[in-house]
Design an enzyme around this catalytic site. Structure first.
Site, mmCIF file in Angstrom:
data_model
loop_
_atom_site.group_PDB
_atom_site.id
_atom_site.type_symbol
_atom_site.label_atom_id
_atom_site.label_comp_id
_atom_site.label_asym_id
_atom_site.label_seq_id
_atom_site.Cartn_x
_atom_site.Cartn_y
_atom_site.Cartn_z
ATOM 1 N N GLY A 1 53.492 163.669 7.755
ATOM 2 C CA GLY A 1 54.370 164.838 7.612
ATOM 3 C C GLY A 1 53.831 166.041 8.362
ATOM 4 O O GLY A 1 54.009 166.160 9.584
ATOM 5 N N HIS B 1 62.536 158.462 0.435
ATOM 6 C CA HIS B 1 61.402 159.396 0.434
ATOM 7 C C HIS B 1 61.391 160.144 -0.900
ATOM 8 O O HIS B 1 62.445 160.469 -1.445
ATOM 9 C CB HIS B 1 61.523 160.372 1.608
ATOM 10 C CG HIS B 1 60.272 161.171 1.808
ATOM 11 N ND1 HIS B 1 59.954 162.252 1.012
ATOM 12 C CD2 HIS B 1 59.249 161.022 2.674
ATOM 13 C CE1 HIS B 1 58.781 162.723 1.399
ATOM 14 N NE2 HIS B 1 58.327 161.995 2.404
ATOM 15 N N GLU C 1 53.759 155.845 -0.438
ATOM 16 C CA GLU C 1 53.511 157.282 -0.442
ATOM 17 C C GLU C 1 53.354 157.777 -1.883
ATOM 18 O O GLU C 1 54.356 158.079 -2.548
ATOM 19 C CB GLU C 1 54.687 158.015 0.214
ATOM 20 C CG GLU C 1 54.829 157.776 1.690
ATOM 21 C CD GLU C 1 55.339 159.025 2.412
ATOM 22 O OE1 GLU C 1 54.707 159.425 3.385
ATOM 23 O OE2 GLU C 1 56.346 159.600 1.970
HETATM 24 P P1 PGA Z 1 52.440 165.009 4.439
HETATM 25 O O1 PGA Z 1 53.851 164.324 4.203
HETATM 26 O O2 PGA Z 1 51.766 164.250 5.549
HETATM 27 O O3 PGA Z 1 52.739 166.423 4.816
HETATM 28 O O4 PGA Z 1 51.690 164.911 3.137
HETATM 29 C C1 PGA Z 1 53.991 162.940 4.254
HETATM 30 C C2 PGA Z 1 55.411 162.545 3.916
HETATM 31 O O5 PGA Z 1 56.005 163.146 3.022
HETATM 32 O O6 PGA Z 1 55.981 161.624 4.521
#
Ligand code: PGA
Length: 249
Positions: free
Chosen positions: A232, A93, A163
């Site tokens: 997230g 991540h 991501e």
């Molecule tokens: P977010 O985070 O949905 O708050 O943007 C996603 C993640 O970091 O996996």
């Protein structure tokens, strides 16, 4: 089967809230179980109480130690989380990479998760977009380092999560468009084709994460061609998460 992965990150602050959230997440999972696989990646500390309280919720963690030597102060091993009942582990991540997880560490984590027959969710993504397409090279490098020497037969157990770092969390500069998501997913399948073959690349599960909410989720799947979502902030709000799940079935 579409995938919906909740990434609770470092929240919530109490076990009772975590249990409530786990129950609500499981309710959504049960409701849509025919077309949606819901996985909750929770902080280590809540694994055990959730496993006891909400037995059938599929659980994952957000990282593991990159080695098995027990002389590793502050770390949690892959065996520990597997023995409690975690089936998935997020590796690479961007928030873990930003704290110091190098490509070699991410690779070691991925291999350990695979060796334990758990499912790694390998996150890749560029910090920023440029007009020359260098961001594609970033993702290519991340994939090539992580997938090195992963046997063909094991590859299908990996989930790749695209991501883009600029679209993640409260500091996101903007949301990615479904076409940006689609472009990258096509690109990732191309990399996997070059490393393995077309058939494997086509069957690979590639999900999208970064500011996914109940309003935009369906578009990342329909127009963005993602096989699922990594969520997230919205995963911490039971009502919004249930709405999001309903929007993508
Ligand atoms: P977010 O985070 O949905 O708050 O943007 C996603 C993640 O970091 O996996």
């Amino acid at each position: 089967m579409k995938m919906l992965v909740a990434n609770w990150k470092m929240a919530p602050e109490t076990e009772s809230i975590a249990l409530r959230l786990a129950k609500a997440t499981f309710t959504a999972a049960q409701k849509y179980k025919k077309s949606l696989a819901v996985i909750a990646c929770v902080p280590y500390i809540y694994l055990s109480p959730i496993k006891k309280g909400v037995r059938a919720l599929t659980l994952g963690v957000q990282g593991i130690a990159p080695g098995v030597d027990s002389a590793a102060t502050g770390m949690v091993s892959v065996a520990m989380v597997k023995n409690i009942g975690a089936a998935y582990a997020i590796v690479g991540h961007s928030e873990s990479r930003a704290r110091g997880d190098t490509p070699e560490v991410v690779k070691a984590q991925l291999d350990l998760v695979l060796a334990k027959r758990m499912t790694p969710i390998l996150c890749v993504g560029e910090k920023e977009r440029d007009n020359q397409g260098w961001y594609l090279c970033t993702v290519k490098e991340q994939l090539e380092t992580s997938l090195a020497k992963v046997p063909k037969a094991t590859l299908k157990n990996i989930i790749i999560a695209y991501e883009p770092v600029w679209a993640i969390g409260k500091d996101a500069t903007r949301q990615a468009t479904p076409s940006e998501c689609r472009e990258m997913i096509i690109f990732i399948r191309k990399i996997v084709t070059d490393l393995y073959d077309k058939k494997l690349a086509a069957s690979m599960r590639i999900i999208y994460g970064g500011s996914v909410d109940e309003g935009n989720a369906a578009r990342y799947l329909d127009e963005g061609s993602a096989d699922g979502l990594l969520v997230g902030r919205v995963s911490l709000d039971a009502k919004k998460f249930a709405k999001l799940a309903a929007s993508i079935i």
